[in-house]
Structures are given as C-alpha cells and as structure tokens.
Motif scaffolding. Structure first.
Motif, PDB file in Angstrom:
ATOM      1  N   ARG A 194       0.844  -1.203   0.000  1.00  0.00           N
ATOM      2  CA  ARG A 194       0.000   0.000   0.000  1.00  0.00           C
ATOM      3  C   ARG A 194       0.880   1.254   0.000  1.00  0.00           C
ATOM      4  O   ARG A 194       0.651   2.191  -0.767  1.00  0.00           O
ATOM      5  CB  ARG A 194      -0.908   0.009   1.242  1.00  0.00           C
ATOM      6  CG  ARG A 194      -2.051  -0.984   1.139  1.00  0.00           C
ATOM      7  CD  ARG A 194      -2.813  -1.120   2.451  1.00  0.00           C
ATOM      8  NE  ARG A 194      -3.884  -2.086   2.303  1.00  0.00           N
ATOM      9  CZ  ARG A 194      -5.133  -1.780   1.930  1.00  0.00           C
ATOM     10  NH1 ARG A 194      -5.473  -0.525   1.751  1.00  0.00           N
ATOM     11  NH2 ARG A 194      -6.036  -2.717   1.781  1.00  0.00           N
TER      12      ARG A 194
ATOM     13  N   ARG B 125       8.293  -6.831  -5.721  1.00  0.00           N
ATOM     14  CA  ARG B 125       8.264  -7.928  -4.736  1.00  0.00           C
ATOM     15  C   ARG B 125       9.688  -8.229  -4.269  1.00  0.00           C
ATOM     16  O   ARG B 125       9.940  -8.461  -3.095  1.00  0.00           O
ATOM     17  CB  ARG B 125       7.603  -9.179  -5.332  1.00  0.00           C
ATOM     18  CG  ARG B 125       6.186  -8.930  -5.867  1.00  0.00           C
ATOM     19  CD  ARG B 125       5.389 -10.208  -5.973  1.00  0.00           C
ATOM     20  NE  ARG B 125       4.998 -10.703  -4.663  1.00  0.00           N
ATOM     21  CZ  ARG B 125       3.940 -10.285  -3.983  1.00  0.00           C
ATOM     22  NH1 ARG B 125       3.119  -9.403  -4.495  1.00  0.00           N
ATOM     23  NH2 ARG B 125       3.678 -10.763  -2.785  1.00  0.00           N
TER      24      ARG B 125
ATOM     25  N   ASP C  99      -4.612 -10.533  -7.825  1.00  0.00           N
ATOM     26  CA  ASP C  99      -3.681 -11.110  -6.854  1.00  0.00           C
ATOM     27  C   ASP C  99      -3.436 -12.601  -7.118  1.00  0.00           C
ATOM     28  O   ASP C  99      -2.334 -13.107  -6.934  1.00  0.00           O
ATOM     29  CB  ASP C  99      -4.221 -10.939  -5.422  1.00  0.00           C
ATOM     30  CG  ASP C  99      -4.148  -9.494  -4.943  1.00  0.00           C
ATOM     31  OD1 ASP C  99      -3.514  -8.665  -5.626  1.00  0.00           O
ATOM     32  OD2 ASP C  99      -4.737  -9.194  -3.889  1.00  0.00           O
TER      33      ASP C  99
END
Ligand code: C5P
Length: 212
Positions: free
Chosen positions: A36, A91, A167
């Motif tokens: 976020r 990531r 996702d």
C-alpha cells in the motif's frame, strides 16, 4: 516460531493476525502495508504504476514512518497496492525486509498473501483466511462508509473481485493457499469465533509439527 497468515482482502485476516500476535507474544508485520505504501508513494511522486523500475525504486527507498494509517487504508491505496504487487521487481525489493522480520530470533507473525508460500515457507503454522466475496464486500463497504465514502456496495464487491483476480493470477508469487495451510472461513463467524478458531488451528499445526 513463525506464524504465516494469508488470505483474501477483508476476510478478517488483519484482525486475526493482531489478536494472534498478542496471544503468542510475537512481533507482527502487516505486509500489505508495504505494498500500500509503495503504491501511495508512487502516486504521490507521479511515478506511473506500470513503470516497473520506477516503482521498484520507490519500494527500495520506502520509509513507513512517512505514511499515516488513514492514507494507506483508502480504496485507492488498496487498488494501487495490488497493481504494484504484480511487479516482480517490487516484490524483490520488499522481500529482504519481510524475510529479515520473519527470521528474527524471537519469532514473528506476518500476514499477507504469500507468507506461507514465498516469504516463510518453513513457518510453523500457516492459516489461509477467506470469506464469501459478498460478505467481504459488505464489511469493506461499511468501513468505507464510516470513512465518509458514498461508494455503492455493488462497486465494492466488484472491486474485490477484480483485486482477488489480479492477486491470484499474477505470475510472481500469486496469492495462494499453501498446501499445508489451514483454511479459516470467516463468512458466518463473529470476530471472537474466528479468532478462537484461528488459535485452535495454530495449536493443531504446532502439535503436528509443521516444520518437516
Ligand atoms: O492485505 P492488504 O489488502 O493490505 O493488501 C493490499 C494488496 O497488497 C493486496 O491486494 C495484494 O495485491 C498486495 N499484497 C501482496 N502480498 C502480500 C501482501 C499484500 O501482494 N504479502
């Protein structure tokens, strides 16, 4: 001891994670905040969310102290998080931070989407928290209305479906239930009942010795 709590948006996983970390006295990392914060920081800096290297740079220089909770909890922040979370370089940039937290000597509890599969596959107990999309939609909708939003319930449910789909279908670390995770479906449970069920599931995993 490492506890991994993964699951879908608005499934109750955050609440369960907080309660379990207090119950077991383990430091807690809400890994969704990292994504976020990356999404929000990229938007603020004018970096396009599909600019992989640009967003990864934002992720690498992230300081969570720069964000207030309300800014990270908006629907826009959630959407931006799930877009940047599909970028492998992002990531990668956030991996070490999570891995170091997971492996600290006093143990840890992390919640997210890929804790049991990628960040800490060796976790002693893994839960996958989920609920029917209509139930999750209503929970999230009430939360957003409480923040002054006038978004419709149908729109919120549609956004959750889109987010779940993104996702679960991304190539890198898709949100998925680990083979050795225990499913907690909170659709028809009160918070108290869900927490009790989660504690019982962790106890069972610890007794069976998840770490092979
Ligand atoms: O859990 P939360 O709703 O705060 O997560 C926001 C988004 O961050 C998720 O929709 C997902 O795309 C991403 N995320 C992730 N891996 C994690 C935690 C969150 O990809 N471990």
């Amino acid at each position: 001891m490492i506890i991994a709590i993964d699951g879908t948006t608005a499934s109750g996983k955050g609440t369960i994670a907080k309660r379990l970390s207090a119950h077991y006295g383990l430091p807690h990392m809400d890994t969704g905040r990292l994504y976020r914060a990356t999404g929000v920081a990229a938007l603020h800096a004018g970096v396009a969310l599909d600019d992989a290297e640009g967003v990864a740079k934002v992720a690498r220089s992230l300081d969570l102290a720069d964000f207030n909770e309300a800014d990270l909890r908006t629907a826009e922040a959630g959407r931006a998080a799930s877009v940047v979370a599909a970028i492998p370089e992002v990531r990668q940039a956030l991996f070490e931070l999570q891995r170091a937290f997971a492996t600290q000597p006093i143990g840890a509890l992390l919640d997210g989407r890929d804790i049991g599969t990628v960040i800490a596959p060796e976790a002693d107990a893994k839960l996958w928290v989920d609920a029917r999309v209509e139930v999750r939609g209503e929970r999230r909708w009430k939360e957003l209305c409480g923040q002054g939003s006038d978004i419709s319930l149908e729109t919120v449910i549609e956004q959750l479906r889109t987010r779940d789909q993104r996702d679960q279908s991304r190539k890198d670390a898709p949100a998925a239930m680990a083979a050795d995770a225990i499913l907690i479906d909170t659709s028809d449970l009160t918070i108290e009942a869900a927490v009790e069920k989660a504690i019982a599931a962790v106890k069972a995993a610890l007794a069976r010795g998840n770490r092979a």
